[in-house]
Design a protein around this motif. Structure first.
Motif, PDB file in Angstrom:
ATOM      1  N   MET A 175      -8.978   7.503  -7.579  1.00 13.70           N
ATOM      2  CA  MET A 175      -9.805   7.297  -6.375  1.00 13.70           C
ATOM      3  C   MET A 175      -9.317   5.994  -5.809  1.00 13.70           C
ATOM      4  O   MET A 175      -9.281   5.932  -4.601  1.00 13.70           O
ATOM      5  CB  MET A 175     -11.166   7.512  -6.591  1.00 13.70           C
ATOM      6  N   ARG A 193       0.901  -1.065   0.072  1.00 14.48           N
ATOM      7  CA  ARG A 193       0.079   0.229  -0.025  1.00 14.48           C
ATOM      8  C   ARG A 193       1.083   1.132   0.071  1.00 14.48           C
ATOM      9  O   ARG A 193       0.555   1.982  -0.785  1.00 14.48           O
ATOM     10  CB  ARG A 193      -0.812   0.107   1.332  1.00 14.48           C
ATOM     11  N   ALA A 209      -4.753   2.412  -0.633  1.00 11.49           N
ATOM     12  CA  ALA A 209      -3.643   2.701   0.097  1.00 11.49           C
ATOM     13  C   ALA A 209      -4.026   3.169   1.559  1.00 11.49           C
ATOM     14  O   ALA A 209      -3.377   2.893   2.739  1.00 11.49           O
ATOM     15  CB  ALA A 209      -2.757   3.838  -0.550  1.00 11.49           C
ATOM     16  N   ALA A 234      -1.198   0.379  -4.866  1.00 12.97           N
ATOM     17  CA  ALA A 234      -2.196   1.458  -5.088  1.00 12.97           C
ATOM     18  C   ALA A 234      -2.358   1.989  -6.611  1.00 12.97           C
ATOM     19  O   ALA A 234      -3.465   1.843  -7.243  1.00 12.97           O
ATOM     20  CB  ALA A 234      -1.758   2.843  -4.584  1.00 12.97           C
ATOM     21  N   LYS A 255      -4.170  -1.019  -8.284  1.00 10.70           N
ATOM     22  CA  LYS A 255      -5.751  -0.849  -8.197  1.00 10.70           C
ATOM     23  C   LYS A 255      -6.251  -0.153  -9.062  1.00 10.70           C
ATOM     24  O   LYS A 255      -7.273  -0.309  -9.694  1.00 10.70           O
ATOM     25  CB  LYS A 255      -5.966  -0.505  -6.689  1.00 10.70           C
ATOM     26  N   ALA A 256      -5.552   0.973  -9.337  1.00 15.34           N
ATOM     27  CA  ALA A 256      -5.995   2.117 -10.407  1.00 15.34           C
ATOM     28  C   ALA A 256      -6.087   1.243 -11.793  1.00 15.34           C
ATOM     29  O   ALA A 256      -7.202   1.621 -12.500  1.00 15.34           O
ATOM     30  CB  ALA A 256      -4.918   3.277 -10.389  1.00 15.34           C
ATOM     31  N   ALA A 276      -6.890   4.190  -6.086  1.00 16.71           N
ATOM     32  CA  ALA A 276      -5.548   3.972  -5.572  1.00 16.71           C
ATOM     33  C   ALA A 276      -5.333   4.544  -4.368  1.00 16.71           C
ATOM     34  O   ALA A 276      -4.875   3.854  -3.478  1.00 16.71           O
ATOM     35  CB  ALA A 276      -4.468   4.794  -6.699  1.00 16.71           C
ATOM     36  N   LEU A 277      -6.116   5.473  -3.837  1.00 18.48           N
ATOM     37  CA  LEU A 277      -6.069   6.269  -2.577  1.00 18.48           C
ATOM     38  C   LEU A 277      -6.870   5.485  -1.718  1.00 18.48           C
ATOM     39  O   LEU A 277      -6.508   5.441  -0.560  1.00 18.48           O
ATOM     40  CB  LEU A 277      -6.659   7.676  -2.697  1.00 18.48           C
TER      41      LEU A 277
END
Lengths: 207, 207
Positions: B134, A118, B140, A132, A135-136, B136-137
Motif C-alpha cells: 500500500m 517514483r 508512487a 516505491a 517506501k514498502a 509503495a503505491l
C-alpha cells in the motif's frame, strides 16, 4: 561538452543510473558521440560502495543484475544492511521478503537506497521505480532509508570532492528541476536547467 | 462464546482476514468447535464491496486468489479504482506495475486497502503484509489509501450498524492492542484485551 573540456574546466557526469554499471553507461554515451570516460562519472552504486566500505557494512543487495559488478569487491557474507536499487524484474515477492527479513533481523536496520524515484517510462509502459519499494521496506521495518543519488546532498558533495571544487565555484547542468537543479542548489551550487529531456515549462515560476 | 450467545447479547466477529473468503474462515473456526456463521462475520472484503457499490466504483483487484469470490458480483470492467489486499504470491513485479498504471491513469487516484499491516509470520518465515505494498503505491501515485479493516473507524462502525447497537453499549474483545483495542476505543467503544494470541505484557502501561 567539447568546449567545456577544451576550456580546462573541471567536469563530472552525475547520473542516477542504477540499472547498469558505469562501464555500460559510458559505452552508451560514447556510442552517441560523447567524450566521456568511466573515471568522470559519479553514480549511486559506487557512491554507496564508498559508504559501505567506510562504515564496515556488508550489504544484502536487491538490485538489477546488470549492476552487480559494481559491488563485486565487497564482502557480502552475513549481511548487516540492505542496498536497494531499481531491481526491475528482481523485485519479486520472494526477493522483497528476503530483503525485509535481513532488515527486521537487525537491532537497528540500515537501508541504503540508490535513489528515490517514483516511477519511469519504458517502451512497454510505466514502471514503479526504486522509491516505491524503498517506501514498502521503510514502512514494514519502521526505518528511514539513506538515499544515495540525486537530489541527496552527500551525492553532490562527493562529486565536488572528486573534482576538488567548492560548491560556490561549481555549476550543475541538468533537465530535472528537482533531482538536478534543486539538489545542487541545496548544496550551495548554482544550477542551470536545459530545455530538453524532462524539461516542462509549467515548472517555471512566473512572478 | 457460548455463554455470550446464550445470554441473548448481540455478537459480531470482526476479522482482518483477507487471504480467504468468509466461508472458508468460518469453516476453519467451526472445525475448531466455534459456534459461528458467515452472517456474523465483519471482514474487510465485504466492507470494501459495500463501499465500492455505494460509490459506483469498479475495482482493479490486487488480492489473494482465494479472496476473489468475495468480489464476484462487482463490475470490474474499465476499472476506476484499485483494491489491494494481502495478495501474497500475487505481489509480482508485473501485478504491482499493473495496479500502479490503473491508479496513475486516473485524474484522482482511488486506492482502497484491506488493512495496513506491516508484516506477519508464516511457517516459512516473516512476510511483508499489505501495508507495505500500500505504501509503495501511495508513494508512487502521491495518494493516500483508504484503509478498510481494523483499526479503521468505519470498519467498527459498520459492525455496530449491522448489530444496531451504539458504540457506548458495545465491548470489543481482542488480542491486538492497536487493531482491536485501540481501534474500538477510537470509535467510542470499550475494549477488553485477552492475554492470548498477540498479547505481550510489555504493552501494558505501568503508572
Amino acid at each position: 561538452l567539447n568546449r567545456i573540456k577544451a576550456s580546462g574546466l573541471k567536469l563530472r557526469f552525475c547520473t542516477n543510473e542504477t540499472q547498469a554499471t558505469r562501464e555500460k553507461f559510458v559505452k552508451k554515451l560514447q556510442g552517441l558521440g560523447f567524450d566521456i570516460s568511466v573515471a568522470e562519472v559519479t553514480a549511486p552504486a559506487p557512491a554507496a560502495c564508498r559508504i559501505l566500505k567506510e562504515r564496515g557494512l556488508r550489504p544484502h543487495l536487491l538490485v538489477h543484475n546488470d549492476l552487480l559488478p559494481e559491488f563485486a569487491e565487497l564482502d557480502k557474507a552475513n549481511p548487516n544492511c540492505v542496498v536497494i536499487g531499481d531491481a526491475a524484474e528482481n523485485f519479486t515477492y520472494a526477493n522483497l521478503n528476503k530483503a525485509f527479513r535481513v532488515l527486521i533481523g537487525m537491532e537497528k536496520p540500515v537501508l541504503i537506497s540508490l535513489g528515490r524515484g517514483r516511477y519511469y517510462k519504458e517502451t512497454d509502459g510505466l514502471k514503479l521505480d526504486v522509491g516505491a519499494y524503498m517506501k514498502a521496506l521503510e514502512y514494514a521495518c519502521d526505518v528511514e532509508a539513506e538515499v544515495v543519488g540525486k537530489p541527496a546532498r552527500p551525492f553532490f558533495e562527493s562529486a565536488l570532492a572528486e573534482m576538488g571544487v567548492p560548491p560556490q565555484q561549481a555549476i550543475m547542468i541538468g533537465d530535472d528541476i528537482v533531482n538536478d537543479v534543486g539538489g545542487a542548489q541545496q548544496c550551495g551550487m548554482r544550477a542551470v536547467q536545459v530545455r530538453t529531456g524532462k524539461y516542462r515549462s509549467v515548472h517555471i515560476l512566473h512572478p
